[in-house]
Design an enzyme around this catalytic site. Structure first.
Site, short mmCIF file in Angstrom:
data_model
loop_
_atom_site.label_atom_id
_atom_site.label_comp_id
_atom_site.label_asym_id
_atom_site.label_seq_id
_atom_site.Cartn_x
_atom_site.Cartn_y
_atom_site.Cartn_z
N ALA A 1 3.50 -1.27 4.37
CA ALA A 1 2.68 -2.28 5.06
C ALA A 1 2.99 -3.70 4.62
O ALA A 1 2.09 -4.55 4.55
CB ALA A 1 1.19 -1.98 4.89
N ASP B 1 -2.79 -1.55 10.50
CA ASP B 1 -2.90 -1.60 9.03
C ASP B 1 -3.53 -2.90 8.52
O ASP B 1 -3.92 -2.98 7.35
CB ASP B 1 -1.52 -1.45 8.38
CG ASP B 1 -1.05 -0.01 8.31
OD1 ASP B 1 -1.88 0.90 8.48
OD2 ASP B 1 0.16 0.20 8.10
N LYS C 1 0.84 -1.20 0.00
CA LYS C 1 0.00 0.00 0.00
C LYS C 1 0.88 1.25 0.00
O LYS C 1 2.05 1.23 0.39
CB LYS C 1 -0.94 0.02 1.21
CG LYS C 1 -0.26 0.17 2.58
CD LYS C 1 0.04 1.60 3.00
CE LYS C 1 0.82 1.68 4.30
NZ LYS C 1 1.35 3.03 4.58
N GLY D 1 7.49 1.56 4.70
CA GLY D 1 6.29 2.37 4.78
C GLY D 1 5.21 1.91 3.82
O GLY D 1 4.33 2.69 3.43
#
Length: 303
Positions: free
Chosen positions: A101, A137, A11, A99
């Protein structure tokens, strides 16, 4: 069915705002999440021996009980009383500590995979409710696609898919601690907060220009001063024709949005030639298919 393969998509944050630090120590966020066409590959097999047997092809990723893949499988075995064992092979393609996920989306793929492999009959909402115990997340990664994320990241509102574009993602050869970034974030009257409501409106209207005009990440105020190469990558993307460029999550990965693939590939080459990032991808958005964020049709590609 005794064996199943799942793709776990990474993501980016098209916009990321931190509203406040809560009394419990967590940060309240408001952000637009988007899955992209870079993915890890997981293979899950039933086995007679009870337990979880995890194999990872990267030395940078733990293969034992501290891995979110293992934790997700263990949670489901206990929750549903699964007596059989499961062998899981994880092929890492998503940059690590980037960063994006990577760990959370791998856990989400385990939820989808074991749900099908063992016929658990879990609905999306049930998987998300269980998944939040593994990380904020995870519920989003279980759903995937485009979403407004609020609270600590667990309050999700699905959004329409954005217009087509080409993405360049560049991960410099540095590590960034999410704990460090949030621990050093200073919110005050002078803080410039991205307009997430306006971005949501642009997405609903199908306006790529509206999206790129409202891109912003409040965490850049911490990560860029600590790692100036992030700004260098953003500047390079802008010079090479990006509509806009932004750091994803707490960093250090930077993504740029381009209208033309040829322009995007030139930008990717420029970043590589300048030695700004060891991992550079040209890809696109990945959209939900049948309500599942892991698996489905990829709008883009690794590479």
């Amino acid at each position: 069915m005794d064996c199943i393969e799942r793709k776990a998509y990474a993501k980016i944050n098209l916009g990321l705002d931190v509203i406040r630090k809560r009394p419990d120590g967590y940060h309240e966020v408001k952000m637009i999440m988007q899955t992209v066409g870079i993915y890890d590959l997981l293979t899950l097999k039933k086995c007679a021996a009870p337990g979880i047997f995890l194999s990872v092809d990267s030395r940078e990723v733990p293969g034992g009980g501290e891995n979110l893949v293992y934790k997700a499988a263990e949670l489901l075995r206990k929750e549903y009383g699964i007596g059989e064992g499961v062998e899981i092979t994880l092929e890492k393609r998503i940059p690590i500590a980037a960063g994006m996920a990577g760990g959370s989306t791998d856990a989400a793929a385990v939820f989808h995979g074991m749900n099908e492999l063992f016929g658990l009959g879990m609905r999306l909402e049930e998987m998300q409710k269980l998944g939040v115990s593994l990380g904020a997340d995870v519920p989003y990664c279980i759903m995937g696609g485009t979403a407004l994320s609020e609270g600590i990241g667990e309050i999700l509102t699905p959004l329409p898919q954005p217009p087509h574009c080409i993405l360049v993602l560049a991960k410099p050869d540095i590590g960034v601690s999410t704990k460090f970034v949030y621990g050093n974030l200073q919110l005050g009257p002078a803080t410039r907060h991205p307009d997430i409501d306006k971005m949501e409106e642009a997405i609903r209207e199908g306006s790529l220009g509206g999206i790129t005009e409202t891109m912003g990440n409040v965490l850049e105020t911490v990560t860029i001063p600590a790692h100036p190469v992030i700004q260098e990558i953003k500047n390079t993307m802008a010079r090479e024709g990006a509509e806009n460029a932004l750091m994803s999550g707490s960093g250090p990965t930077v993504f740029g949005i381009f209208k033309e693939e040829a322009t995007a590939r030139r930008a990717a080459c420029a970043i590589k030639e300048a030695g700004l990032a060891g991992q550079v991808f040209v890809t696109g958005f990945h959209h939900r298919k049948g309500g599942s964020g892991n698996g489905g049709t990829v709008a883009g590609r690794n590479g």
